[in-house]
Structures are given as structure tokens and as C-alpha cells.
Design an enzyme around this catalytic site. Structure first.
Site, PDB file in Angstrom:
ATOM      1  CD  GLU A   1      38.055 -19.479 -24.647  1.00 13.76           C
ATOM      2  OE1 GLU A   1      38.796 -18.535 -24.306  1.00 13.76           O
ATOM      3  OE2 GLU A   1      37.129 -19.915 -23.936  1.00 13.76           O
TER       4      GLU A   1
ATOM      5  CG  HIS B   1      41.132 -14.243 -21.759  1.00 14.98           C
ATOM      6  ND1 HIS B   1      41.855 -14.609 -22.871  1.00 14.98           N
ATOM      7  CD2 HIS B   1      40.146 -15.185 -21.631  1.00 14.98           C
ATOM      8  CE1 HIS B   1      41.326 -15.710 -23.400  1.00 14.98           C
ATOM      9  NE2 HIS B   1      40.292 -16.083 -22.657  1.00 14.98           N
ATOM     10  CD  GLU B   2      38.111 -15.489 -18.242  1.00 12.45           C
ATOM     11  OE1 GLU B   2      37.015 -15.718 -18.791  1.00 12.45           O
ATOM     12  OE2 GLU B   2      39.092 -16.237 -18.359  1.00 12.45           O
TER      13      GLU B   2
ATOM     14  CG  HIS C   1      35.396 -14.823 -22.980  1.00 13.54           C
ATOM     15  ND1 HIS C   1      35.487 -15.306 -24.264  1.00 13.54           N
ATOM     16  CD2 HIS C   1      36.383 -15.446 -22.264  1.00 13.54           C
ATOM     17  CE1 HIS C   1      36.473 -16.185 -24.336  1.00 13.54           C
ATOM     18  NE2 HIS C   1      37.035 -16.284 -23.150  1.00 13.54           N
TER      19      HIS C   1
END
Length: 709
Positions: free
Chosen positions: A551, A528-529, A532
Site C-alpha cells: 500500500e 494506484h490500483e 499494485h
């Protein structure tokens, strides 16, 4: 997030005061010292400015500020009842923060910088008529001086400076020099940064005393008497300041080893309590920073690392230097200072026994060769990469990580790159970057968590980086640090350029005792990170209210990247995806039933999204609402919108489209319509099914709840 006492939860929009339509900061040079004893960061920031074309004289009334904002400012000799920074008991700063960090001494004397802040208000009144005002976003900072920097002492280092090249009148050689410096081509970024640094150390201009400044609740305003337009305003300013222990942008605490540390909190007010800056995302700039900290500490920043730390012979402090070459919003600047230790494949015996003072933190933190010059030993030692057989260099596309091919782009769409962003050294056009699936990386944490970080993060990170590269293409940033932040960290993770914060709860999930479920939670959070880096950082939202662009996309992509990292079969991937979708649906349904409808809208500004005042100031709707910090609607509702769109065009085709979108929009800020319009053009059958831009707005983005499908 800790709500401030003066905020109304029904009208708590975050103000973005900077007048970015008049003048822009193109580069910051920060020179900071960390004081753990007082829990403050002191120093200076030098701003290199460029006026925007086509704007004239602007008085304070023209800046789009809220009516009555000046009524709460500080006057010499005392504070008015309306001062929003002053609490009823006379202390400065938010009360709520005291309940978390411990109350400070309420009887300590005002600092000299505090007194000067008060005195500046009297001078401020005398400079209002016809003078241009520079407005910066600023909160919880004690500013002691604002002065014009005189770069004439280094002008000879850039002999090609000329008014006809810079577009600046020859009657203003200082402005011409700064403009030529800002306009230097990106291939000369090293020389450019050196000149920025030399300029930042230049003395103040002789008439620097004519600069007046004024700080109120949310901003710092600067004027120069007799200057009526942005074009006439000084091009380089030095601001000397000090943070406050209770400032909303930094978190002073102790790590899991009970050792003092500080890190940026990633709060809704972002970095305005760390340094005066322009917070609107459109104000993208480069920066370089020098940070001094106790010699046993490690300093991590969101930037390239120039060298290993050096020691200041006079103060015995370690000096760390970082920089960035890609223009980024000021909100992406991240800082962490503490007694971190690097997680390695083999934990040194000294660390196993807890003897961390005997370890040279500076040596452990060293990455090795400079950016772009990674050697075989750098890649195979200390970076968490397990390499067997021939050890290739950075540009070798055959690099393998524990059996997982780093660069496997078979079946992917064409990698044609269309750079539509401003001019900077872009990795997307570097052939060597295209083949580098696992970028150099480090993992840091307190001693007591090194083994858990080793078994979880360090082992999973290469696989996750490789999988993300296979799906999305070039890594936007050339290196990555991961920090296991203290227990008070309020979320599972936070991504910034070159650095990622992870919660220790993710670490526990990644330990062998937790089994596959724990490993999956750790891996998916890392993915997820990492996602980004593409959605949220190298492609950012032009309007902060559109959080789903960051997000929602990262939530959707984390499943795809994590499945690739696990090398799951198509059936297993589908089953894992459906299970996660069910769990997310239950959470979203519960949230929608127990939250205000205004907080459920993905585009709360509707057709006004992306619009600002004439000066460039605006507000971020509901950003300071205390309930919003606990909501997942932008993650989950955004995820389900993307999942629905994928079902209409086919999941593989949808993922391939992501790569096309990244190739087109990297280095830029976007609104929802930029993504949706390109998607509708790429898949024209969607409109024939009734999926128009207006229909998606009406059903998904501009109203609460979620469509029943």
C-alpha cells in the site's frame, strides 16, 4: 470488515493454519456453480499436492496450532458451548453480517453437508495416533466429502512418467504421475493444464473412504489412516463443498440496477470462505476454474480467459473458464458474477434505453483472440484504445494512444532482467511484452453507470496503463478487466491479477461535470490500483503484516504514474506532489492522534517478521481488529517513508531504482529488508549519512508515530 462475535479486539490476530512447511498445494482446479436463489456457491476443488523435503511424521500436536483449538469442534448430535461457529440463538455464522445482508431463516433444517461435518468429528478421534494431518485454511464452508483422486485413468497421456524422473518410489505410481505432472516445464503449460483438468475429473480412489476430515473455526484437517508422513500422503484430493450466504469471503448483494450479483469481498480472511486453500503467502500456486452461472450473467475472474462462455445444454447455465500460469498466493483469487455490461466507446442503443436483457452478455464479454494473438481489430475495437493512422499489432513499439507514446523508455535504466523466481512462463523475458505499453483491457459495470464509466475509466485507462509501463516496465499481466462494483464496496478500489475493482464514487469523480479535480481523483485511483500489479501482486509481501510494502508503494507511485499520464511539466508535477503530500500529512497526523499505538507500527512483528512455526502456521497480527479496517497508516506512513528516502537520493534516481528492483524481484515474495538493503547498496552515500538498515527500522518501521524531520 465485519468483526466476528467470538473475537477479542485486543487479541484478534488472523490465524494461518495451513502446514505449508510440510506439504504445498501446487495447483487448484475449481468447478463451481453460482446459485443466486440460495446465495451459495457449490462445487468442488481438486488440490494437487507436493510434500516438502526433509519432514517426517507430524501429529496434530506438532502443527503449531493454538492450545485448546479442538475444544470448540462439533460433535454428532449437537454442538458444544465452545463451538466458535455457533451463536447464542443457534444460527451459524457471524451475526454482524446479518445486519448488512438481512437475517436468514434461522429455523431451516441442517443441510446434509452440515450433518456430515458433525459426523466427521467422531471418526476424527480414531485417526489421530501417528497419522499425518493436512491442514488447510477454511472458514464458513460446509464440506460434504474429501476423497483421494485416482489419476490412473489418464496416466497413459503422460508416458514419460518414471520414478527416476519424479523422485517418487516406483511403488506409488499415482504419486509418481502427479509429481511428473507438477514438474512439467512451463513451456508445456497448455498440456499441463489439460492434464490437471482430466485428473480433476477422475474417479475417487478405491480406498478413498479411508480419508477422514474435520472442520473447525479456521481450518479443514484431512488424514488418511496409516499415512504417517507428507511423502506418503495422497497427491491429489477432491473436496466437495458449499459456501454459506454469510461467509466472510464473498458478498451477495444487488448492483446499482437492483440486480443480484456476488463478488469476493477482499476481506482480511481472504478466500478461505470461498474454497479450502493454503492462505500463507508462501503457498504460491497456479489454478484453473470452471464457473457456471445464469446465462444472462457475466463471470469475471482473476485469470486468463480461455474462450468465450459456452452453454450447458442440460442446465442452461453459461460456463466460463479461466486459468493462471504464474504461481500466486491463494488470496489473489478474485471472483465477480453479475449482470454486468461492457463499457464501450459507443454505448449500444439497447443499453441507453435500459433494455439489457436483449444484449448477449457472452458476446459483449468476449475479448477476441487468445492470449498472445491480439489482432489489429481487437486492439482498436471494444478495448477502449483510440488508434489513429496505421494500426500496429501487439508487438509494434510505436503504438500511440491519443498522442501519448506508449513505449517511451528514454532516460530509463537498463532493462536487464534477472529471473530469480520459480519456473513459469514469465512476461518479463518476452520481447513483445516489453513493447506493449497498453495491455488489452475491458471495463464492466451496471447499465445505469455505463456513461460515467465511459467518460471516466475507459478514457483514462489507456493513459494510465501507458504511463505505468513507461515508469515500471513490463506489465506483469497480459490483460486487465475493470469492474465498477456495487455501492456496498468498502473501499475506493482493489487490485487482483488481471482484474481491478473500482468504487462508483471514483466514477462520479471522473465525469465531465466534476472538472479537473474529479478527473484527477479518478485517474490517481486507477494509477494506484495499476501500481499494485507490480507492488502487491507480482512482488508480494512474505509476511502479511508488512502491508506497507504493497500500500505504501502504490500510494507513492500513483502520483508519479498519474503525473506521467497527464504529461505534466516538472514544475506542475512538483506542485501536485507537494499538495497531495500536505493533504496526506494532515490525514495521517489526525489518524495517529486518534488510534492505538499498536496499530501504527508498519512492522508489528519486529525482528520476528517472516517467521512461522515449525509446521508453517502463523498469525497475522491485528488483521481482524475492527478498527484496523478504517486506518490508512500503512498507506500514508509507508508513503512518507518512501518520500523521505527519495529526498535523500533524488526522485528520478529513486524511481529508476524501482524499475531495477522490479526486474530483480518480480515473481517473488519479499520482506522490508530486501528492498532497503538493495537500496542501501545502490546508494552507499545513505549509510554515510547515518541511514542504516537498523536506523530505518527503529525510526520508521518498528515504532508508532512518525519521525519528526
Amino acid at each position: 470488515m465485519e468483526p466476528y462475535g467470538d473475537l477479542n479486539p485486543d487479541t484478534d490476530d488472523l490465524p494461518l493454519r495451513a502446514n505449508t512447511n510440510h506439504i504445498l498445494v501446487r495447483h487448484y482446479v475449481l468447478d463451481l456453480t453460482v446459485h443466486f436463489d440460495r446465495e451459495v456457491i457449490s462445487g468442488s476443488v481438486v488440490l494437487f499436492l507436493e510434500p516438502c523435503s526433509g519432514v517426517g511424521s507430524k501429529s496434530e500436536d506438532d502443527l503449531g496450532l493454538e492450545a485448546g483449538e479442538g475444544a470448540g469442534t462439533i460433535e454428532a448430535g449437537g454442538s458444544q458451548d465452545g463451538d466458535p461457529d455457533t451463536m447464542e440463538d443457534g444460527t451459524r455464522g457471524p451475526r454482524k453480517m446479518e445486519t448488512i445482508f438481512g437475517a436468514k431463516d434461522r429455523n431451516r433444517a441442517e443441510s446434509p453437508s452440515r450433518i456430515e461435518n458433525m459426523q466427521c468429528s467422531e471418526f476424527w478421534k480414531t485417526t489421530s495416533d501417528g497419522n499425518f494431518t493436512l491442514v488447510l485454511d477454511c472458514c464458513d464452508l460446509d464440506v460434504s466429502k474429501v476423497e483421494e483422486v485416482d489419476p490412473t485413468s489418464v496416466c497413459h497421456l503422460l508416458p514419460e512418467v518414471a520414478s527416476e524422473r519424479s523422485g517418487v518410489s516406483s511403488g506409488n505410481p499415482q504419486a509418481a504421475f502427479i509429481q511428473s505432472l507438477i514438474s512439467m516445464p512451463p513451456r508445456r503449460w497448455k498440456q499441463k493444464h489439460q492434464l490437471f483438468l482430466l485428473c480433476s475429473r477422475a474417479p475417487g480412489a478405491q480406498d478413498g473412504n479411508s480419508l477422514h476430515f474435520h472442520r473447525d473455526r479456521w481450518s479443514l484437517k484431512v488424514r488418511k489412516k496409516g499415512v504417517a508422513s507428507p511423502q506418503e500422503f495422497p497427491r491429489a484430493l477432491r473436496i466437495c463443498y458449499e459456501t454459506r450466504p454469510t461467509g466472510g469471503s464473498v458478498r451477495w448483494t444487488k448492483d446499482q440496477d437492483n440486480r443480484v450479483c456476488v463478488y469476493t469481498a477482499g476481506s482480511p480472511i481472504n478466500n478461505r470462505a470461498l474454497f479450502p486453500c493454503q492462505e500463507p503467502p508462501v503457498a504460491m500456486s497456479t489454478w484453473q476454474a470452471t464457473v457456471r452461472a445464469p446465462s444472462k450473467c457475466v463471470v469475471l475472474l482473476s485469470g486468463e480467459e480461455q474462450t468465450e462462455p459456452t452453454e450447458d445444454a442440460d442446465t442452461r447455465l453459461s460456463i466460463w473458464n479461466y486459468y493462471v500460469t504464474m504461481p500466486m498466493p491463494a488470496s489473489t483469487f478474485t471472483l465477480a458474477v453479475g449482470h454486468w455490461q461492457q463499457v464501450t466507446a459507443n454505448i449500444p442503443p439497447a443499453l441507453e434505453s435500459g433494455v439489457w436483457d436483449s444484449v448477449d452478455c457472452g458476446r459483449m464479454a468476449k475479448l477476441g483472440a487468445g492470449s498472445g494473438d491480439w489482432t489489429q481489430s481487437d486492439l482498436g475495437s471494444g478495448l477502449g484504445i483510440s488508434i489513429s493512422g496505421t494500426q500496429p499489432t501487439r508487438s509494434d513499439p510505436s503504438l500511440e494512444v491519443e498522442g501519448l507514446t506508449v513505449t517511451d523508455c528514454s532516460g530509463m535504466v537498463d532493462d536487464g532482467i534477472s529471473c530469480s523466481h520459480g519456473d513459469y512462463p514469465c512476461r518479463f523475458t518476452e520481447l513483445s511484452a516489453r513493447s506493449l505499453g497498453v495491455i488489452p483491457h475491458r471495463v464492466f459495470g451496471p447499465v445505469c453507470l455505463l456513461h460515467k464509466a465511459q467518460n471516466g475509466v475507459l478514457e483514462l485507462l489507456p493513459r494510465c496503463l501507458s504511463a505505468a509501463h513507461a515508469i515500471l516496465g513490463v506489465h506483469p499481466f497480459p490483460r486487465l478487466d475493470v469492474l465498477i462494483v456495487p455501492a456496498g464496496f468498502s473501499s475506493l478500489g482493489m487490485a487482483s491479477p488481471h482484474i481491478m475493482f473500482l468504487s462508483q464514487s471514483v466514477l462520479c469523480a471522473g465525469s465531465p461535470a466534476c472538472g479537473d479535480e474529479g478527473l484527477s481523483l479518478c485517474g490517481s485511483r486507477i494509477c494506484h490500483e495499476i501500481a499494485h500489479s507490480w507492488f502487491g501482486l507480482v512482488i508480494g509481501a512474505k509476511d502479511w503484516t508488512e502491508e506497507w510494502i504493497s500500500e505504501g508503494f502504490a500510494t507513492y507511485l500513483e502520483d508519479i504514474i498519474w503525473a506521467q499520464a497527464q504529461q505534466l511539466s516538472l514544475q506542475d508535477t512538483a506542485e501536485q506532489s507537494d499538495l497531495k503530500a500536505l493533504l496526506r500529512w494532515r490525514r495521517l497526523s489526525d489518524e495517529l492522534q486518534n488510534s492505538e499505538e499498536v496499530l501504527q507500527i508498519l512492522r508489528p512483528n519486529n525482528e520476528n517478521t517472516g517467521q512461522v512455526s515449525e509446521s508453517g502456521s502463523s498469525t497475522v497480527k491485528h488483521a481482524l481488529n475492527p478498527d484496523k479496517a478504517f486506518m490508512q497508516v500503512h498507506y500514508l506512513k509507508g508513503y512518507f517513508l518512501l518520500r523521505y528516502l527519495a529526498s535523500q537520493v533524488g526522485e528520478q534516481q529513486f524511481v529508476d531504482f524501482f524499475r531495477l528492483f522490479v526486474n530483480k524481484y518480480h515473481g517473488q515474495l519479499i520482506l522490508s529488508q530486501d528492498f532497503l538493503r538493495m537500496l542501501l547498496i545502490a546508494f552507499p552515500d545513505m549509510e554515510r549519512k547515518g541511514l542504516t538498515l537498523s536506523a530505518i527500522y527503529a525510526e520508521w518501521l518498528d515504532r508508532p508515530g512518525i519521525p519528526k524531520r
